[in-house]
Each structure stands twice: as structure tokens, then as C-alpha cells.
Scaffold this motif. Structure first.
Motif, mmCIF file in Angstrom:
data_model
loop_
_atom_site.group_PDB
_atom_site.id
_atom_site.type_symbol
_atom_site.label_atom_id
_atom_site.label_comp_id
_atom_site.label_asym_id
_atom_site.label_seq_id
_atom_site.Cartn_x
_atom_site.Cartn_y
_atom_site.Cartn_z
ATOM 1 N N SER A 172 19.395 -6.301 8.536
ATOM 2 C CA SER A 172 18.275 -5.141 8.625
ATOM 3 C C SER A 172 18.548 -4.101 9.538
ATOM 4 O O SER A 172 18.473 -2.870 10.036
ATOM 5 C CB SER A 172 16.557 -5.438 8.903
ATOM 6 N N ARG A 178 17.853 0.423 4.436
ATOM 7 C CA ARG A 178 17.345 -0.356 3.680
ATOM 8 C C ARG A 178 15.579 -1.258 4.114
ATOM 9 O O ARG A 178 15.952 -1.911 2.769
ATOM 10 C CB ARG A 178 18.625 -0.909 2.962
ATOM 11 N N SER A 179 16.333 -1.367 5.082
ATOM 12 C CA SER A 179 14.866 -2.260 5.707
ATOM 13 C C SER A 179 13.331 -1.661 5.927
ATOM 14 O O SER A 179 12.855 -1.626 6.370
ATOM 15 C CB SER A 179 15.605 -3.487 6.600
ATOM 16 N N LYS A 180 13.240 0.037 6.241
ATOM 17 C CA LYS A 180 12.260 0.556 6.487
ATOM 18 C C LYS A 180 10.554 -0.282 5.783
ATOM 19 O O LYS A 180 10.113 -0.320 6.949
ATOM 20 C CB LYS A 180 12.165 1.957 6.451
ATOM 21 N N ASN A 181 11.086 0.091 4.840
ATOM 22 C CA ASN A 181 9.398 -0.780 4.306
ATOM 23 C C ASN A 181 9.059 -2.331 4.898
ATOM 24 O O ASN A 181 8.040 -2.664 5.293
ATOM 25 C CB ASN A 181 9.978 -1.066 2.610
ATOM 26 N N LEU A 182 10.378 -3.001 3.885
ATOM 27 C CA LEU A 182 10.554 -4.505 5.073
ATOM 28 C C LEU A 182 9.814 -4.516 6.091
ATOM 29 O O LEU A 182 8.669 -5.652 6.674
ATOM 30 C CB LEU A 182 11.262 -4.973 4.622
ATOM 31 N N LYS A 183 10.494 -3.850 7.502
ATOM 32 C CA LYS A 183 10.176 -3.710 8.171
ATOM 33 C C LYS A 183 8.420 -3.709 8.562
ATOM 34 O O LYS A 183 7.564 -4.474 9.740
ATOM 35 C CB LYS A 183 10.781 -2.775 9.619
ATOM 36 N N GLY A 184 8.145 -2.788 7.923
ATOM 37 C CA GLY A 184 6.428 -2.697 8.371
ATOM 38 C C GLY A 184 6.079 -3.645 7.471
ATOM 39 O O GLY A 184 4.531 -4.551 8.181
ATOM 40 N N VAL A 185 6.247 -4.613 6.335
ATOM 41 C CA VAL A 185 5.361 -5.464 5.872
ATOM 42 C C VAL A 185 5.609 -6.479 6.877
ATOM 43 O O VAL A 185 4.634 -7.066 6.896
ATOM 44 C CB VAL A 185 5.632 -5.781 4.539
#
Ligand code: ASP
Length: 415
Positions: A172, A178-185
Motif C-alpha cells: 500500500s 490502489r490502496s485508498k479505499n483499503l486504508k479507509g476500511v
């Protein structure tokens, strides 16, 4: 320290002492069969804590990686943590060896109860199947890489979850788009896991009261009295090591020992009553971050790793138990054999799972290394549950102090 956490620790302390006294009364009236009606409350508490472990460890390690910003920063923290784990575990074993050689608890001990048949069959099988030291340590390292991350999460294999979260975190960092959403989650999962831990803590006094009552009602004091010298040796050794750790924490944190004990009250008491470093982990994380003020990124990484591989109490206990068994069987251990015990106990503890009774299984590595009979485990079985409470407390305290030390070293580096 926040007033609420101080009250929380007080409530847990009172619950623990009440459980202890009432448990002993139940035992003396021979009414332990009634424990099955209340025991589920203790089980529910442990299950609630375990429920948080996977989401908490996964999201914490990932977020700590993101916040650290570079794999190098993680490497520097990791090296310090591992060095601390090794050094303090070796010191713990040293304390154990000193006290067991002074007190000599095994000389003249009664061999009457010895025998692997005394262990329940699954445990006896696990003891016999335990691999040698080389394989155990090697397997810990190899097995840390998950072949299937989903299975690691599903089976709550903490070390594998840590490794996968690190890889995911590093990727990430390299691929931020590619990891913007994953970070939020992940940020939300972490926040909610901590909130959930706070909610579960409200139930801690009841859970701990029942767990303590159950242990005391079932074990009573007979076994403790007949093995009193052995119990004393382990407990004194653990206290000496805890004193050493407290000294280290006092120096690094520049706070009084009382301040440290009070602020770590909740994880210390929870470790004592659950006998599981893993189940205590959510509480350890909230206490170290919120009460002690260790930086979150350090705590998020060093604590889950420590709960899995750093076991000072277990290592100390295994060295004392091995020498106790040798003395009871009349073996005269040479200095070279004691050195082998020193090394195997330090390393075998790494392979012990952070669950109740795990130390008893890896004991067989230490016994096997110096040719002592596995049956000797039968000698110490009656008090293992009790001593597990003490050693787990030192395991968890060691993890907390490790986090304090690593964080202070990193702060110094930045100055
Ligand atoms: N119960 C210990 C722990 O969870 C491991 C052991 O059995 O020594 O830390």
C-alpha cells in the motif's frame, strides 16, 4: 491516567479477589459441581475478547505500517523489538535457574503422581508429538508465512496475520493509488475494534470473578501445599523478573513503579485470570496506548508480535520445571546441561502458543534436550493451571515493557 481506566482496574482487582475467596470457600464445602452453572459467564468473556483479536491485529499492523511510512522504519522497530524479546527472555531464564539452584525444590520430592497418563489424552499426545528445538524454531519462522491469508484470518493464526498485514501495508505504501479505499476500511476496523474492546471491558469484572472462582473451586490448596517448594520457586523467580522489568520500565518511562502498575492494572489482572496472552491482547493494547501513552504505531506493531513470541514467564517456568524434574528423579545435572536448559527454555517459549497450558507442551523440548523423562511432566501437572496464571501475567507485562522500551528508543533516535 484516565479516571475511568483507574476505576476499571480497581473493579477488576476487587472481582478477582472476591472470586478467589469465594472459589476457595466453594472448594472447601465440596460444591465445585455447581460451578458449571456459572462457568459459562467466564467462557463468554474469553470468547468476546477472542472475537476482537483477528480484526484488531490485522488492522493495527496494517495501519502501523501505513503510518510509519517506510519499510525501513518498520525494520528498525522490528529489530529493536526482537532484540528486546531475546535479551529479556534470557534474563528471565537466568532468574529461574538461579532460584531453582538455591531453593532446590525437587530434592526429596514425592514421585508418586508422575506419569504422562495423568495428562488428559489429547495433551499427553501433544506433549509426545512435540518436535525438537531446531524444528520448532524453524517451523515458527516458516509457518509465519501464510499460504492462504483467508485461512490465517479464519483460524486466528496471529503470526501469519501479522506477516500478511505487513506485506499488504508495504504494498500500500508503494501503490498509494490502489490502496485508498483499503486504508479507509482498515482505519475504521481498527477504531471499531478498540471501541469494541472498551465495551467488552465493562463485562470484565463479572468474567474475571467467575474465572477466578472456577479455578480456585476446582484446584483448592491441596496440590499447592504438596508442591509448595516448587510453586514458591516459580513464583519467586517470576516476581524477581517482574521486578527487573518494572525497573526497566521505570527508567525508560521516567515514571514511578506505582504509576506503571496502576496504568497496566487491567491487562495484568486479565492475563492472570484468563491465562492467555492472546485473549488479553485487546486489553493490553488499549492500556498501553491510552494509559501509558506509548505512541500508537509502536504499540500496534510491538504488542501483537510480543504476545505471540515474547514469553519471559513461560521460559522461566520451563527452566525451573525441568530442573525440578531432574532433581526429583535424582539426576545430577552438569553445568553444560544447565546451559542447554538455559538455551532450550529461552527458545522453546517462542514456540509456545499464547493460550492456556501451551508452556506445558513445549516443556517436552527442554526435557528431551537433556534426556529427562517426559513422564516428569506428570509431577508438575497438578499446579500447572495455577502457575500458568502467574507466568502469563509476566508474559503480558514483558510485552508491555517491551513496547515502552522500543518506543523510547525510537523517540531518542529522532532527537
Ligand atoms: N498461557 C501462556 C500465555 O498465554 C503460555 C503458557 O502456557 O506458558 O502466555
Amino acid at each position: 491516567m484516565q479516571e475511568s481506566s483507574k476505576k476499571e482496574a480497581q473493579r477488576i482487582g476487587i472481582a478477582m479477589i472476591a472470586g478467589l475467596i469465594i472459589g476457595l470457600i466453594i472448594h472447601s464445602f465440596g460444591m465445585n459441581q455447581y460451578m458449571e452453572y456459572v462457568k459459562p459467564l467466564g467462557t463468554v468473556f474469553i470468547r468476546l475478547l477472542k472475537m476482537v483479536i483477528v480484526p484488531l491485529v490485522f488492522s493495527s499492523i496494517f495501519m502501523s505500517m501505513i503510518n510509519l511510512g517506510t519499510p525501513e522504519a518498520l525494520g528498525s522497530m522490528g529489530r529493536k523489538a526482537v532484540l528486546y524479546y531475546f535479551m529479556t527472555t534470557a534474563i528471565a531464564v537466568f532468574f529461574g535457574l538461579v532460584f531453582v539452584n538455591i531453593i532446590n525444590p525437587g530434592i526429596g520430592a514425592d514421585l508418586g503422581g508422575a506419569g504422562l497418563d495423568k495428562l488428559n489424552s489429547t495433551m499427553a499426545q501433544k506433549v509426545q508429538e512435540q518436535e525438537g528445538l531446531y524444528n520448532t524454531v524453524l517451523n515458527v519462522l516458516i509457518d509465519a508465512i501464510p499460504t492462504n491469508p483467508a485461512a490465517a484470518l479464519a483460524n486466528a493464526t496471529v503470526l501469519q496475520i501479522i506477516v500478511f498485514a505487513i506485506f499488504l501495508g508495504v504494498m500500500s505504501l508503494y501503490y498509494p493509488d490502489r490502496s485508498k479505499n483499503l486504508k479507509g476500511v482498515m482505519e475504521d476496523v481498527e477504531g471499531l475494534s478498540m471501541a469494541l474492546t472498551h465495551a467488552i471491558m465493562k463485562f470484565a469484572p463479572i468474567g474475571i470473578f467467575v474465572l477466578m472462582m472456577d479455578v480456585m473451586a476446582k484446584s483448592g490448596t491441596t496440590a499447592i501445599i504438596s508442591l509448595s517448594k516448587y510453586v514458591l520457586t516459580v513464583v519467586v523467580g517470576l516476581l524477581a523478573h517482574a521486578g527487573f522489568l518494572l525497573f526497566v520500565a521505570t527508567v525508560r518511562l521516567k515514571k514511578s513503579p506505582l504509576y506503571i502498575i496502576k496504568n497496566l492494572g487491567a491487562p495484568i489482572l486479565t492475563a492472570f485470570s484468563t491465562s492467555s496472552s492472546a485473549a488479553t491482547l485487546p486489553i493490553t493494547m488499549t492500556a498501553v496506548e491510552e494509559n501509558i501513552g506509548v505512541r500508537k504505531d509502536t504499540a500496534k506493531f510491538v504488542l501483537p508480535l510480543g504476545a505471540t513470541i515474547n514469553m519471559d514467564g513461560t521460559a522461566l517456568y520451563e527452566s525451573v520445571a525441568a530442573i525440578f524434574i531432574a532433581q526429583a528423579y535424582g539426576y545430577d545435572l552438569t553445568i553444560a546441561q544447565q546451559i542447554i536448559i538455559f538455551m532450550t527454555a529461552s527458545l522453546a517459549a517462542i514456540g509456545a502458543a499464547a493460550i492456556p497450558g501451551a508452556g506445558l507442551i513445549t516443556m517436552s523440548i527442554v526435557l528431551g534436550a537433556v534426556g529427562l523423562p517426559l513422564e516428569g511432566i506428570g509431577l508438575i501437572l497438578a499446579v500447572d493451571r495455577l502457575l500458568d496464571m502467574f507466568r502469563t501475567t509476566v508474559n503480558v507485562f514483558g510485552d508491555c515493557v517491551g513496547t515502552i522500551v522500543v518506543d523510547s528508543l525510537l523517540k531518542e533516535e529522532k532527537v
